[in-house]
Motif scaffolding. Structure first.
Motif, mmCIF file in Angstrom:
data_model
loop_
_atom_site.group_PDB
_atom_site.id
_atom_site.type_symbol
_atom_site.label_atom_id
_atom_site.label_comp_id
_atom_site.label_asym_id
_atom_site.label_seq_id
_atom_site.Cartn_x
_atom_site.Cartn_y
_atom_site.Cartn_z
ATOM 1 N N PHE A 177 -8.136 1.424 -10.731
ATOM 2 C CA PHE A 177 -7.112 2.086 -10.421
ATOM 3 C C PHE A 177 -7.170 3.606 -9.693
ATOM 4 O O PHE A 177 -6.231 4.274 -8.635
ATOM 5 C CB PHE A 177 -5.628 1.960 -11.689
ATOM 6 N N HIS A 193 -8.485 3.787 -5.886
ATOM 7 C CA HIS A 193 -8.027 3.456 -4.894
ATOM 8 C C HIS A 193 -6.841 3.482 -4.948
ATOM 9 O O HIS A 193 -6.045 3.305 -4.802
ATOM 10 C CB HIS A 193 -7.692 1.801 -5.246
ATOM 11 N N GLY A 217 -4.225 3.721 -7.227
ATOM 12 C CA GLY A 217 -3.290 3.006 -7.512
ATOM 13 C C GLY A 217 -1.822 2.996 -8.426
ATOM 14 O O GLY A 217 -1.200 3.050 -9.350
ATOM 15 N N GLY A 253 -2.129 1.087 -3.677
ATOM 16 C CA GLY A 253 -3.116 1.144 -4.393
ATOM 17 C C GLY A 253 -3.283 -0.047 -4.877
ATOM 18 O O GLY A 253 -4.438 -0.194 -5.502
ATOM 19 N N ILE A 254 -1.909 0.038 -5.494
ATOM 20 C CA ILE A 254 -2.628 -1.157 -7.534
ATOM 21 C C ILE A 254 -2.527 -3.114 -6.274
ATOM 22 O O ILE A 254 -3.552 -3.257 -7.372
ATOM 23 C CB ILE A 254 -0.867 -1.310 -7.360
ATOM 24 N N ASN A 259 -0.595 6.975 0.566
ATOM 25 C CA ASN A 259 -0.066 6.672 -0.702
ATOM 26 C C ASN A 259 1.369 6.896 -0.335
ATOM 27 O O ASN A 259 1.962 5.743 -0.956
ATOM 28 C CB ASN A 259 -0.988 6.987 -2.135
#
Length: 876
Positions: A85, A88, A90, A141-142, A772
């Motif tokens: 997480f 990335h 997330g 991202g998740i 994001n």
């Protein structure tokens, strides 16, 4: 039976206490477990009970006896999901992150036990995390993080730091939000709200609560209504009470009795304009005191009963209207006219509005969930007549805002007044029902567009009339934004407000932009149909914006666009692709400052700005590190405290483009200060590590401050805005969105499958974080287009969508796979080279999606949200 929490035995709670979430947070102090919806919808409170993910906000606390509980803190920070997480990105604000991480950790462990190191696909991840919501929309991202963790890519510590400076605090639950603050001796405050849509309050019976300051533990009450004693919407604050415990505060609120003189209410915008309709603001003084949902200063206009406006803007407006009227008389086929409506969109930040106030010896300390730390401190000092240095506002982390947390609002006023009476800290946190009723929203609109093309297919005239429906508030700027699109063809735009007895709106990410684009961009597509021209080709001819021209060039070779279906579609499932252009204003904060202090061999980066998930901590760290050529490890960023220098508010897409250049100027000043103490520090370029350590040791206590320099245009616009902290920069920020949808013509459902988002905002300071944010903007735009709409009782004005089951925001399974492209040229004249992207990135999403629905079905959506019943009715 004892309870085990994170591997340690804990005495089991007694029967009859509150939920497991409340026990974990308030009794055990494990505030990584968040509460948001209270109804098991959002997943923020997820913990593992005997290894199984469980929403703790619905679990009775006595059910924990003899069980093993693991919270996000118990994962320790080394679980592959937590590393993934962070790597990335997330997450954004981080409020929902602990719940996602706990659920994703359980899924990852189970998946790998069954499948080995195999990446699950998008659908499998969406199914596994279906009970979780992220209002920031950090879903891309998740998806990437969970897939990577399942593939074993984060079994070991990553070789580089995560892109977001505060990622580790958020994925471990260490990040503390305002709702996590409950100092010793803190009382609980509760707001008493109106049950009437329109009434005069004859009296308020305090129900035994005291209204004067003094010692004791009896509940206290403050009046919040104001001098005119009139309530104008159901849910309006009347009073607030506080008591030493939550149960006592609730009981005290229930004991308050309000005597109303009921008055007729204007609850329907159409009937509110009739001659005999009840007038929301009968006097000039009342109209001057009315709230506004505009960002910055509301456009000037006159009033006529419940109608405010028009504010008219255009160019050769008379010529435009003559051409449009003539075309209408002759039935010109190149005249496109249509009316579009949109519903209210609620901000729905997962951390509700919250404030902890503490009067202490003439000083006022506030922990507030706010988007504007410096401006809040200024406003609080002015409101309560305190010297600015006696007010401290602290906002370490903010669980989302999107425009709703930019001013001093009810929870802060109530907490401050109650603290003064109680002689103790007071904590006021809105419930989810309060948040969805009286915390602001993007107002609904009714917009009529007329476009006329000439014989060559060029735009000959445009008119846009828009009515905003912001309840008791005003501030429409939907039509005026249309005046900034498609060159300088003769045009007239007019903005109106229709006030009614409903709660007030507030600015929401690109105020006025999404409803404008929904109307105008569909009209442009309809014109392309009339002319037999490709919608992209028409925009390239009409649009003189050079930044968007670069985005159009990308779209022209984009497989999503070039490979789209052509011709009439048949069958139950039909695919379509649509596009929309958008723009937004370039706004800066003239007062922005960043200070650098050398302390203990570390450079402390400080400013009274705040991070609502956009990543300003990271921007400040990276700008200073890059400018000095120093490793990030030698820096410590401290923001969210009004005792520091003035920081930009997180509104108007102005944080990064204001704070970034200020940080660069501060870094240059520090380099000069270090050079005075060490000749080994170069005049430019990276500072060698040994030289930096020596210079910092010799510069202990040195403090420098940098600001954002303004060009002549910006200085002039700042003066026109009244000398506040908002100024207009040169140039418009550009955006183009392309959306693919699949329409189920049997059930009336629309599923967006892919999206391309092109953003022309100059230099991108932190690419992964910016990407994001733009992906999250698409998520919010999809919600606006398909599912989000406030509903009220037509008889009483009571908001019916007062929980997150009824007010539906998108989850992972509702959103398209999104690709973001940045065009980084065009703002070289701007200090730092970059401007804001948070608002332009959501303006065109709903419009592109609506055009895609039309492309798939031949039916033109004219109302948001595009509900199944509306789609099925349109296809008949």
């Amino acid at each position: 039976m004892d309870l085990e929490v994170n591997g340690s035995p804990t005495a089991a709670p007694a029967e009859g206490e509150e939920t497991a979430a409340a026990y974990i947070r308030e009794r055990l102090g494990l505030t990584g477990t968040k509460t948001a919806c209270g109804t098991g919808v959002c997943g923020a409170c997820t913990v593992l009970v005997d290894g199984s993910p469980t929403v703790s906000c619905l679990l009775p606390v006595d059910r924990l006896a003899g069980r093993s509980v693991t919270t996000v803190e118990g994962l320790g920070g080394a679980h592959p999901v937590q590393r993934a997480f962070a790597a990335h990105d997330g997450l954004q604000c981080g409020y929902c992150t602990p719940g996602f991480v706990v659920e994703a950790a359980a899924f990852t462990d189970a998946w790998r036990a069954e499948h080995g190191d195999v990446r699950p696909d998008r659908d499998a991840i969406a199914d596994a995390l279906a009970g979780h919501l992220c209002r920031c929309g950090a879903y891309e991202g998740i998806f990437a993080a969970v897939a990577a963790a399942c593939a074993g890519e984060f079994d070991d510590e990553p070789g580089q730091d995560p892109p977001r400076a505060d990622a580790l605090d958020k994925v471990t639950g260490r990040a503390r939000f305002t709702v996590d603050r409950a100092p010793q001796g803190c009382w609980t405050g509760v707001i008493v709200r109106s049950t009437a849509a329109h009434a005069r309050v004859r009296s308020v019976d305090a129900g035994g609560a005291r209204t004067q300051a003094g010692p004791g533990t009896a509940p206290v009450l403050v009046d919040l209504l104001g001098a005119d004693r009139t309530v104008r919407y159901a849910g309006q604050p009347i009073a607030a009470v506080a008591a030493p415990t939550k149960a006592e505060a609730r009981a005290a609120a229930e004991a308050v009795r309000v005597d109303y003189e009921m008055l007729p209410a204007a609850l329907d915008p159409a009937t509110a304009l009739e001659p005999d309709a009840p007038v929301v603001y009968p006097t000039r003084a009342e109209r001057r005191a009315a709230p506004t949902y505009a960002e910055g200063v509301a456009l000037p206009s006159s009033w006529n009963g419940n109608l405010r406006g028009p504010f008219t803007l255009g160019w050769r407006g008379g010529t435009a209207m003559k051409r449009l009227h003539a075309a209408q008389r002759t039935g010109d086929p190149r005249l496109v006219t249509r009316e579009y409506t949109t519903s209210a969109q609620l901000h729905t930040a997962l951390e509700p509005h919250a404030c902890v106030a503490d009067w202490d010896d003439g000083r006022l300390t506030l922990h507030v969930s706010t988007q504007a730390v410096s401006e809040t401190a200024d406003a609080v000092a002015e409101r309560w007549g305190l010297p600015r240095e006696r007010v401290r506002v602290v906002t370490e982390y903010v669980g989302g805002g999107f425009g709703a947390k930019g001013t001093v609002s009810t929870e802060t006023v109530a907490a401050v007044e109650l603290s003064r009476l109680a002689g103790a800290p007071v904590r006021v946190v809105l419930t989810r029902a309060e948040e969805l009723t009286d915390a602001g929203y993007r107002p609904g609109t009714r917009t009529r567009v007329a476009l006329l093309a000439d014989g060559r297919g060029d735009l000959a005239a445009m008119s846009v009339d828009s009515h905003g429906y912001g309840g008791v508030s005003y501030g429409s700027m939907t039509a005026v934004l249309a005046a900034l699109m498609y060159g300088r063809t003769p045009r007239r735009t007019r903005d109106y407000d229709v006030v009614t007895h409903h709660p007030p709106g507030s600015p929401f990410r690109g105020p006025g932009g999404p409803p404008m684009a929904f109307a105008l961009e569909q009209a442009v597509d309809e014109m392309a149909e009339r002319l037999g021209e490709d919608p992209l080709s028409l925009r390239r001819r009409w649009d003189g914006n050079t930044r968007r021209a670069a985005l159009y060039e990308r779209v022209a070779v984009l497989p999503l666009w070039t490979g789209r279906p052509r011709g009439e579609r048949t069958g139950r499932f039909r695919r379509g692709v649509g596009l929309a252009a958008s723009n937004w204003l370039f706004i800066v904060s003239p007062r922005s400052r960043v200070e650098l202090v050398v302390s203990g061999g570390v450079i402390v980066v400080r400013s009274a700005t705040q991070d609502i998930g956009t990543g300003i901590r990271t921007v400040l760290r990276d700008v200073v590190a890059e400018r000095l050529g120093a490793p990030a490890g030698v820096l410590r960023v401290e923001i969210g405290d009004s005792t520091s220098v003035h920081g930009a508010g997180a509104t108007g897409s102005r944080s990064t483009n204001s704070m970034g250049p200020a940080a660069a100027e501060a870094a240059d000043a520090l380099r000069s200060a270090l050079r005075e103490r060490s000749d080994r520090v170069p005049a430019q370029g990276p500072v060698p590590e040994i030289a930096l350590k020596e210079a910092l040791a010799a510069a202990e206590g040195v403090r420098v401050v940098g600001g954002r320099s303004l060009d002549r245009w910006e200085r002039m616009s700042s003066l026109l805005a009244g000398g506040g902290d908002m100024a207009m920069g040169r140039g418009l920020i550009g955006g183009v969105h392309v959306v693919e949808v699949e329409v189920d013509t049997l059930l009336g459902r629309v599923h967006p499958t892919r999206c391309w988002a092109g953003i022309a905002a100059g230099r991108i300071y932190a690419e992964q974080l910016a990407r994001n944010q733009c992906e999250g903007a698409v998520v919010q735009g999809v919600g606006y287009a398909l599912s989000e709409g406030r509903r009220e009782d037509p008889a009483t004005g009571t908001v019916l969508t007062a929980n997150m089951e009824d007010y539906r925001i998108p989850g992972l399974g509702d959103v398209p796979e999104t690709e973001v492209y940045f065009h980084e040229e065009g703002f070289e004249h701007v200090p730092g080279g970059g401007v804001g992207l948070g608002e332009v990135s959501t303006v065109g999403v709903a419009a592109a999606l609506a055009n895609a629905v039309h492309d798939a079905t031949g039916w033109r959506p004219t109302a948001l949200p595009i509900r199944p019943d509306r789609l099925l009715e349109g296809l008949r």
